[in-house]
Design an enzyme around this catalytic site. Structure first.
Site, short mmCIF file in Angstrom:
data_model
loop_
_atom_site.label_atom_id
_atom_site.label_comp_id
_atom_site.label_asym_id
_atom_site.label_seq_id
_atom_site.Cartn_x
_atom_site.Cartn_y
_atom_site.Cartn_z
N SER A 39 0.80 -1.23 0.00
CA SER A 39 0.00 0.00 0.00
C SER A 39 0.84 1.28 0.00
O SER A 39 0.33 2.34 -0.33
CB SER A 39 -0.92 0.02 1.22
OG SER A 39 -0.17 -0.12 2.41
N ASP A 335 -3.54 7.75 8.15
CA ASP A 335 -4.49 6.82 8.74
C ASP A 335 -3.76 5.87 9.70
O ASP A 335 -2.65 6.18 10.13
CB ASP A 335 -5.28 6.07 7.65
CG ASP A 335 -4.37 5.22 6.77
OD1 ASP A 335 -3.16 5.07 7.09
OD2 ASP A 335 -4.85 4.68 5.75
N HIS A 338 -0.53 4.70 7.31
CA HIS A 338 0.16 5.36 6.20
C HIS A 338 0.49 6.82 6.45
O HIS A 338 -0.25 7.50 7.16
CB HIS A 338 -0.71 5.26 4.93
CG HIS A 338 -1.07 3.85 4.60
ND1 HIS A 338 -2.31 3.30 4.90
CD2 HIS A 338 -0.36 2.86 4.03
CE1 HIS A 338 -2.33 2.03 4.53
NE2 HIS A 338 -1.16 1.74 4.00
#
Ligand SMILES: *[C@@H]1O[C@H](CO)[C@@H](O)[C@H](O)[C@H]1NC(C)=O
Ligand SMILES: *[C@@H]1O[C@H](CO)[C@@H](O)[C@H](O)[C@H]1NC(C)=O
Ligand SMILES: *[C@@H]1O[C@H](CO)[C@@H](O)[C@H](O)[C@H]1NC(C)=O
Ligand SMILES: *[C@@H]1O[C@H](CO)[C@@H](O)[C@H](O)[C@H]1NC(C)=O
Ligand SMILES: *[C@@H]1O[C@H](CO)[C@@H](O)[C@H](O)[C@H]1NC(C)=O
Ligand SMILES: *[C@@H]1O[C@H](CO)[C@@H](O)[C@H](O)[C@H]1NC(C)=O
Ligand SMILES: *[C@@H]1O[C@H](CO)[C@@H](O)[C@H](O)[C@H]1NC(C)=O
Length: 371
Positions: A39, A335, A338
């Protein structure tokens, strides 16, 4: 002050003065970028996986992206790969492999691959095939990403011939993976992917990493820009998990062990494989420098997530019903896991042009410009 600390101070000042974020207008430094990982590098792959629960293709993700568009990036705006691409003279990361199908496949093969590249990264995935599969339903592992690259390579070779494939050797192969394997290891009692068999799982990760790098090398990749695992014990979800709100040291220890082992692997590969070139970024040190010296950074909030709920704003993923922070440019974390787009721009600039020992044996721009 250590050289790396001076550099991170300078970086912050540059950012503060708005030097970063100016549009880079030079020509592309390399023919194309091929992106692999999780991610931290994904620009929408999982949007095309209906069974995947590891996704970010909804607000507030993307709120600072052009037109406030959620794209599948796990960020409020551009991610680290987008920023590196911009410093290299591209407009942003190349598009996800899975975004092409049916009618636009020939546009993909003839126009996009040779001049921009491809992004194969998939959120939630890892070095091991099994990482993330149980938790997220479906993710594309690093190994499968390499397999997808081999398909692209054979298509390009068939369609455009040897010279297009030869350009792979001048292109940059950027890899950012490993965090999820480590996360999963610590959830091992429920996942059974890395196994619970003690600390030497790092050895297993590195041996699988080696296989993937050798496969890419066989397929014509020569220039590897590699990002190690950041200070993942300090991300908001881990602070929530610790009683005291401190970083979870054991994960940070493993992030450092991983870096050391990866550094050893790359040094070995470059001596064994003729023409293997690399730049390794120490993401642990880069992120920990900022966390440990908040007064030297542009960030005023280094613990809480900007988008989420509950303690540290880290008890749920970022969703349309989340609580959103006031100033996204002063938060280190977007978040649970990240960095914000601002933090990613700093990381990218560090990778692009940072000094040793943050980057060994050279930085990304030096790697790109080697003859
Ligand atoms: C390719 O076409 C599909 C529809 O077939 C579309 O969803 C997708 O966005 C297109 N991809 C790109 C990069 O243009
Ligand atoms: C992992 O997946 C790749 C690609 O699907 C496959 O080629 C490889 O054999 C798998 N490795 C293991 C250890 O299962
Ligand atoms: C790309 O290569 C794969 C594997 O060799 C093949 O199955 C596929 O048909 C090719 N696609 C195109 C559009 O050439
Ligand atoms: C190879 O890369 C060079 C430099 O980016 C470019 O000018 C050339 O068109 C590329 N060749 C092919 C066949 O894509
Ligand atoms: C995981 O399992 C091992 C062996 O069954 C046990 O000793 C350990 O306490 C467990 N860890 C957690 C966090 O539950
Ligand atoms: C973990 O996986 C191994 C091999 O796949 C299997 O033999 C073992 O029973 C599994 N353990 C648990 C607790 O699921
Ligand atoms: C946050 O910590 C609490 C316990 O303090 C735990 O119950 C909860 O599952 C944690 N949330 C996440 C998302 O890890």
């Amino acid at each position: 002050m250590a050289k790396s600390a001076i550099f991170s101070l300078w970086l912050n000042i540059s950012l503060y003065l708005g030097i970063l974020g100016l549009h880079v207008s030079h020509a592309q430094l390399v023919p194309a970028l091929y992106i692999f990982g999780d991610s931290t590098a994904d620009v929408g792959t999982n949007h095309y996986l209906p069974d995947s629960k590891a996704r970010a293709d909804f607000l507030y993700n993307g709120i600072d992206f052009p037109h406030s568009k959620p794209t599948g990036r796990f960020s409020n705006g551009y991610n680290t790969i987008d920023w590196i691409a911009q410093f290299m003279g591209f407009d942003q990361s190349p598009p996800p492999y899975l975004s092409f199908s049916g009618s636009n496949i020939s546009q993909f093969l003839i126009r996009t691959v040779p001049t921009k590249g491809v992004n194969f990264a998939s959120g939630g995935s890892g070095i091991l095939n099994c990482t993330g599969q149980k938790q997220w339903g479906r993710v594309i592992s690093f190994g499968e990403q390499v397999q997808q690259f081999s398909i692209v390579r054979s298509n390009i070779s068939e369609l455009l011939g040897g010279s297009a494939v030869a350009n792979f050797s001048k292109s940059l192969f950027i890899i950012s993976v490993g965090s999820n394997d480590i996360f999963e290891h610590f959830a091992a009692n429920t996942s059974n992917c890395t196994g619970t068999a003690g600390r030497d799982y790092i050895t297993t990760l590195i041996s699988n990493y080696e296989t993937h790098l050798r496969n890419l090398f066989e397929l014509g990749a020569r220039r590897f820009g590699i990002v190690s695992v950041g200070a993942i014990g300090c991300c908001p979800i881990q602070r929530n998990a610790s009683e005291t709100g401190d970083c979870l040291d054991i994960m940070n220890v493993d992030a450092q062990l991983f870096y050391t082992a990866l550094r050893g692997l790359l040094s070995k590969l470059s001596s064994e494989c003729k023409g293997f070139l690399y730049a390794l970024g120490d993401a642990y040190k880069m992120s920990k420098n900022i966390i440990d010296h908040p007064h030297k950074s542009v960030f005023t909030e280094l613990k809480k997530a900007c988008c989420g709920k509950g303690k540290w704003n880290a008890q749920s993923p970022c969703r349309p019903d989340s609580k959103l922070c006031g100033d996204r440019t002063t938060h280190l974390f977007w978040d649970q896991f990240h960095p914000t787009a601002t933090a990613s721009s700093l990381a990218a600039y560090g990778l692009y042009t940072g000094p040793q020992p943050l980057l060994v044996p050279m930085n990304f721009v030096e790697l790109a410009l080697l003859p």
